[in-house]
Design an enzyme around this catalytic site. Structure first.
Site, mmCIF file in Angstrom:
data_model
loop_
_atom_site.group_PDB
_atom_site.id
_atom_site.type_symbol
_atom_site.label_atom_id
_atom_site.label_comp_id
_atom_site.label_asym_id
_atom_site.label_seq_id
_atom_site.Cartn_x
_atom_site.Cartn_y
_atom_site.Cartn_z
ATOM 1 N N MET A 30 38.564 46.456 40.626
ATOM 2 C CA MET A 30 39.040 47.806 40.919
ATOM 3 C C MET A 30 38.573 48.774 39.831
ATOM 4 S SD MET A 30 42.628 47.374 42.857
ATOM 5 C CE MET A 30 43.657 47.104 41.449
ATOM 6 N N ALA A 32 37.623 50.495 36.041
ATOM 7 C CA ALA A 32 38.195 50.647 34.689
ATOM 8 C C ALA A 32 37.915 49.347 33.930
ATOM 9 C CB ALA A 32 39.685 50.988 34.729
ATOM 10 N N LEU A 33 36.626 49.053 33.881
ATOM 11 C CA LEU A 33 36.201 47.722 33.438
ATOM 12 C C LEU A 33 36.432 47.503 31.952
ATOM 13 C CD1 LEU A 33 32.845 47.333 35.419
ATOM 14 C CD2 LEU A 33 35.159 46.671 36.097
ATOM 15 N N HIS A 34 36.752 46.257 31.613
ATOM 16 C CA HIS A 34 36.934 45.844 30.220
ATOM 17 C C HIS A 34 36.208 44.508 30.038
ATOM 18 C CE1 HIS A 34 39.904 43.204 32.021
ATOM 19 N NE2 HIS A 34 40.571 44.245 32.493
ATOM 20 N N HIS A 37 36.631 41.738 32.679
ATOM 21 C CA HIS A 37 35.754 41.859 33.856
ATOM 22 C C HIS A 37 34.335 41.393 33.495
ATOM 23 C CE1 HIS A 37 38.680 45.243 34.905
ATOM 24 N NE2 HIS A 37 38.760 44.460 35.958
ATOM 25 N N GLN A 61 46.608 47.459 48.907
ATOM 26 C CA GLN A 61 47.311 46.445 48.107
ATOM 27 C C GLN A 61 48.314 47.049 47.139
ATOM 28 O OE1 GLN A 61 43.523 45.010 46.282
ATOM 29 N NE2 GLN A 61 44.768 44.784 44.440
ATOM 30 N N GLN A 150 41.914 34.155 35.935
ATOM 31 C CA GLN A 150 43.199 33.440 35.836
ATOM 32 C C GLN A 150 44.350 34.393 35.512
ATOM 33 O OE1 GLN A 150 43.955 30.193 36.105
ATOM 34 N NE2 GLN A 150 45.948 30.135 35.106
ATOM 35 N N ASP A 152 45.183 36.902 37.023
ATOM 36 C CA ASP A 152 45.909 37.133 38.275
ATOM 37 C C ASP A 152 46.177 35.772 38.923
ATOM 38 O OD1 ASP A 152 45.884 40.263 38.849
ATOM 39 O OD2 ASP A 152 44.061 39.703 37.823
ATOM 40 N N LEU A 178 40.870 36.847 29.289
ATOM 41 C CA LEU A 178 40.441 37.386 27.993
ATOM 42 C C LEU A 178 41.549 38.249 27.406
ATOM 43 C CD1 LEU A 178 37.535 36.351 28.431
ATOM 44 C CD2 LEU A 178 36.820 38.447 27.300
HETATM 45 P P1 AMP Z 1 41.035 44.029 38.774
HETATM 46 O O1 AMP Z 1 39.976 45.039 38.498
HETATM 47 O O2 AMP Z 1 42.246 44.162 37.915
HETATM 48 O O3 AMP Z 1 41.342 43.882 40.242
HETATM 49 O O4 AMP Z 1 40.423 42.638 38.346
HETATM 50 C C1 AMP Z 1 39.187 42.186 38.858
HETATM 51 C C2 AMP Z 1 39.001 40.746 38.462
HETATM 52 O O5 AMP Z 1 39.004 40.658 37.028
HETATM 53 C C3 AMP Z 1 40.143 39.851 38.946
HETATM 54 O O6 AMP Z 1 39.593 38.626 39.389
HETATM 55 C C4 AMP Z 1 40.972 39.685 37.712
HETATM 56 O O7 AMP Z 1 41.719 38.484 37.690
HETATM 57 C C5 AMP Z 1 39.923 39.674 36.634
HETATM 58 N N1 AMP Z 1 40.522 40.026 35.333
HETATM 59 C C6 AMP Z 1 41.364 41.055 35.071
HETATM 60 N N2 AMP Z 1 41.759 41.029 33.788
HETATM 61 C C7 AMP Z 1 41.163 39.940 33.221
HETATM 62 C C8 AMP Z 1 41.186 39.360 31.926
HETATM 63 N N3 AMP Z 1 41.902 39.878 30.937
HETATM 64 N N4 AMP Z 1 40.448 38.247 31.708
HETATM 65 C C9 AMP Z 1 39.712 37.693 32.714
HETATM 66 N N5 AMP Z 1 39.645 38.197 33.957
HETATM 67 C C10 AMP Z 1 40.364 39.300 34.219
#
Ligand code: AMP
Length: 285
Positions: A30, A32-34, A37, A61, A150, A152, A178
């Site tokens: 979604m 706002a990448l870190h 991601h 969602q 993991q 999520d 992470l």
């Molecule tokens: P999101 O953008 O929050 O929907 O996350 C996209 C993907 O990145 C999902 O599969 C998340 O589980 C994964 N994700 C989010 N935060 C982390 C993290 N801190 N470490 C590893 N994967 C992550």
């Protein structure tokens, strides 16, 4: 890096890549990448010939409209990060592109009990929305491997179930969570915390670490109560803090004693002053 906003363009590009025999790895996000991601992108690069990342803040969602409206958006920076990470294709659709017939679901996914516990119990409809968007995205990208975090925990179980329900050939690869150096799980929602709230948010991973450090020395329910009261003492509104394991059928069990199988402490709590709801989990045995 190719950037596609339209599904037709994405499908055309990927079908010619597939004809060349390329194996596709897919990382849905979604935005706002870190670094969390980007660790998925790195894993996908290692295990595929072509990496597709999608950025789409999926309205269906979000059970809480305020959470949807406040969801951080940092597209320009995301594009730069993905290009620097060597991502091959970015899919950046609009809501209209993803839901041309409107947001009303055209099917209901039978996730069984998985949908009625933890996140499912506290975010009604959330996993139906996740199922709806991941189903659509998998149909468009048709990847060999799907990379998810993991972080999520329950979402991974839901997607595993979705893949079985739809009888898809894709392999789900679950990547570790992470964390920032101080232990806070990386999350896009951390961007909504000011420095004081960010500091307070640390109590979430601290509560999980406390449980991990004391596993075996106290009954599980005492440990989860203790973790919960630590969070409440710091002003958190705790949706749940539970000790769980994964059953062979992919459902979640709530054991009262530690067994051989991996045991996870899972938590969802709202940081009081920001109102930001954060989730985390940790294997504790
Ligand atoms: P999101 O953008 O929050 O929907 O996350 C996209 C993907 O990145 C999902 O599969 C998340 O589980 C994964 N994700 C989010 N935060 C982390 C993290 N801190 N470490 C590893 N994967 C992550």
């Amino acid at each position: 890096m190719y950037l596609f906003k339209r599904r037709d363009d994405l499908e055309r590009h990927l079908s010619s890549a597939r004809k060349e025999g390329k194996r596709i790895g897919f990382v849905p996000t979604m935005g706002a990448l870190h670094q969390g991601h980007l660790s998925l992108i790195a894993a996908a690069k290692e295990n595929s010939d072509l990496v597709v990342c999608s950025i789409f803040v999926n309205p269906t969602q979000f059970n809480d409209p305020a959470d949807f409206e406040k969801y951080p958006i940092t597209i320009d920076q995301d594009v730069q990060l993905l290009a620097a990470a060597g991502n091959d294709v970015l899919f950046l659709p609009t809501v209209q592109e993803m839901y041309p017939n409107g947001l009303t679901p055209d099917m209901h996914y039978d996730f069984g009990e998985l949908e009625s516990v933890l996140e499912g119990a506290h975010r009604p409809g959330h996993f139906q929305g996740v199922g709806q968007v991941v189903h659509k995205l998998l149909g468009l990208v048709n990847p060999d491997k799907l990379f998810m975090g993991q972080k999520d925990f329950q979402q991974c179980l839901i997607i595993n179930r979705l893949i079985k329900l739809l009888d898809l050939k894709v392999e789900l690869v679950i990547c570790p969570t992470l964390r920032e150096t101080d232990g806070l799980a990386m999350s896009s929602r951390n961007l909504r915390l000011n420095p004081t709230e960010r500091q307070n948010a640390l109590h979430i991973s601290r509560a999980l670490t406390y449980i991990k450090d004391h596993i075996g020395s106290s009954p599980l329910n005492e440990l989860s109560q203790k973790g919960m009261s630590q969070l409440k003492d710091h002003g958190f509104d705790v949706d749940y803090l539970e000790m769980v394991s994964i059953l062979p059928d992919g459902n979640i069990a709530f054991p009262s004693v530690t067994g051989e199988e991996p045991l996870y402490a899972v938590v969802a709590a709202r940081e009081n002053s920001s109102g930001v709801r954060l989730i985390d989990n940790m294997q504790v045995n």
